[in-house]
Enzyme design. Sequence first.
Site, mmCIF file in Angstrom:
data_model
loop_
_atom_site.group_PDB
_atom_site.id
_atom_site.type_symbol
_atom_site.label_atom_id
_atom_site.label_comp_id
_atom_site.label_asym_id
_atom_site.label_seq_id
_atom_site.Cartn_x
_atom_site.Cartn_y
_atom_site.Cartn_z
ATOM 1 N N PHE A 98 -46.280 11.029 43.397
ATOM 2 C CA PHE A 98 -45.169 10.991 44.333
ATOM 3 C C PHE A 98 -45.542 11.372 45.754
ATOM 4 O O PHE A 98 -44.694 11.340 46.641
ATOM 5 C CB PHE A 98 -44.050 11.943 43.860
ATOM 6 C CG PHE A 98 -43.592 11.694 42.459
ATOM 7 C CD1 PHE A 98 -43.531 10.404 41.947
ATOM 8 C CD2 PHE A 98 -43.243 12.745 41.628
ATOM 9 C CE1 PHE A 98 -43.119 10.167 40.653
ATOM 10 C CE2 PHE A 98 -42.826 12.508 40.337
ATOM 11 C CZ PHE A 98 -42.759 11.228 39.843
ATOM 12 N N ASP A 122 -45.806 19.144 34.015
ATOM 13 C CA ASP A 122 -46.949 18.297 34.384
ATOM 14 C C ASP A 122 -48.219 19.134 34.505
ATOM 15 O O ASP A 122 -48.997 18.984 35.447
ATOM 16 C CB ASP A 122 -46.662 17.560 35.687
ATOM 17 C CG ASP A 122 -47.554 16.329 35.858
ATOM 18 O OD1 ASP A 122 -48.100 15.841 34.847
ATOM 19 O OD2 ASP A 122 -47.700 15.846 37.000
#
Length: 634
Positions: free
Chosen positions: A47, A165
Amino acid sequence: MLHCPNPTCTHPQNLDGRATCQNCGQPLIGILRHRYHIIKPIGQGGFGITYLAEDIERFNETCVVKQLIYQSPDSPGAQQKVQALFTQEAQQLFQLGTHPQIPNLLAYFHEEGRQYLVQEFIEGHNLSQVLKREGVFNEAKLRHFLASILPVLGYIHSQGVIHRDLKPHNIMHRPADDRYFLIDFGVTKQVNGQETVGTVLGSEGYAAFEQLRDGRAYPASDLYSLGVTCFQFLTGHDPRSLQLQIGYSWTQTWQKHLCQPLSPQLVDIIHKLLQINLEHRYASVEDVLKDLKNPQPLSTEVQNASHRQPTVDRQSYKLELAQATDRTAIICEPRSAIPAVSASQLEYPPLQATQFEVATLNVMGQIQSVQTQTAQYFIEALGDDLSLSMIAIPAGSILMGSPSTETARRNSEGPQHHVSVPNFYMGQFPITQAQWQTVAALPTINQALSLDPSQFKGPDHPVENISWLDAVEFCGRLTQKFKRLYRLPSEAEWEYACRANTTTPFHWGETLTADHANFHGMKTYRLAPKGQYRNQTTPVGSFRPNAFGLYDMHGNVWEWCADHWHPNYQDAPVDGSIWFAQDDDRAAQTTHPWRGGSWYDAPASCRAAYRTFADADFKSSNLGFRVVSPVLSP
């Protein structure tokens, strides 16, 4: 130097003093918010892109600027979701940055329509880089790592946050004080006590089963990811490749990959971290720390759990691959109802047998022998009397690459190395235009597909003008439709399948002629005669197959492979797995190999060992693909 803020710019470096980018024409920002001077990019993820920067209001103190780069014009909802996650990351850093092993948030702002956050600079390397530079961890080093990072993980859990994550890329090591830092809070989840199906976020290979299944995440989900990370540190094996090959079952046989002895206590701890079923895994950081200090044998329940597997519905959700350089960031929108899948539904269709003739050529290009061979295959019914034939490729070994004596050999084909390849299924032919059009009409997963991309028309001609991204999308749609994994082959799988137990430059033998494959027939290899140059593709299966029953492995169209491109085979995996780039710079190139040659190429480029590459979005009228389906352990 000034760095262009346009995330899609291919040459972003500019000389000081320029007002606009010399490559894309975007306005250049010398100093963000009149305070942060961008020095250079230092990393890129799903991202955002991160830059090394200086804070000119704090005596040029070094800091990190992160810019949101995810763009999905075809999916406004996904784009809004990622924008919200970026804002959430800033909020989480603000909340959690008081911990000495989590970077502080220094600023969060919008400028010129883009989102930025500024955070504390940690002088060191992420653990993916450390692993590449220093090699696998020994037990003492791993214990030190766990003792340092577990309290950080416990702290964020105590604040009601799940990281979701955890992986080597998101852990930093600072050599100055030998401390580990937890970074990248872009997909965290706030614990609310409700068990609801939600958006799935994580990284393939590292995310826990319940996390990728239906979006449920718990502190134990982070602990599973920590166990995967420990496994990678101890063995050097990339878990993404293992999961693509055999699903989650690798976690129950992880010890066979160890290259050093471990104490029974540490083996027990990692085994419990890696349990697929949530109830068999550690529930809290405190439990792990307790076992690190006080050896406890695995319970009978956990020992037995290694022989049980959950029922997996691998494609009960819409899968969208974020534009990540490592292509592991995942956003999934599960359907409202996720039915259980019985074991019989995951089995392959019944195998059938086929007979065919295999020819061998001598160095003059003359037929030396013809033998009858048999292979097994299954049929995947695509609809409207159209099917996909998948040949069963037996397990075996290969000396991959070419010897230095092979005519036209290139350095990228070495060093030769032994590879053991597990059994798998491979498309008997390259994907045809008719097959492409049927699958391209299925629901979109990540990107739209052109129904008719090929330059040379014909339903039984191979589809071409296909990018790597297109081929991955095609595989995803097949997987979703049939609920069994389809993907591109690894380079090792492709070469093993092409050679079909031969060691010569071609599976035909020492040379190749235009009577046996579609290539630039006016060009020759060794003593073979000149032949026809067709100047276009031919229908698949126009020539005899190899000994595995695969057609068109030499010529017709190049075929994409799943791996990242590597310039040679130094440190290549030896288990047939997909070879991912380990360092951020290599992964950011997003280039992928092709194999097999094409209608346009000289026979030297059609050799079994020959390899070349292109960017993931590259397309050409001589470039197609075929699919494989790995045999997943039950």
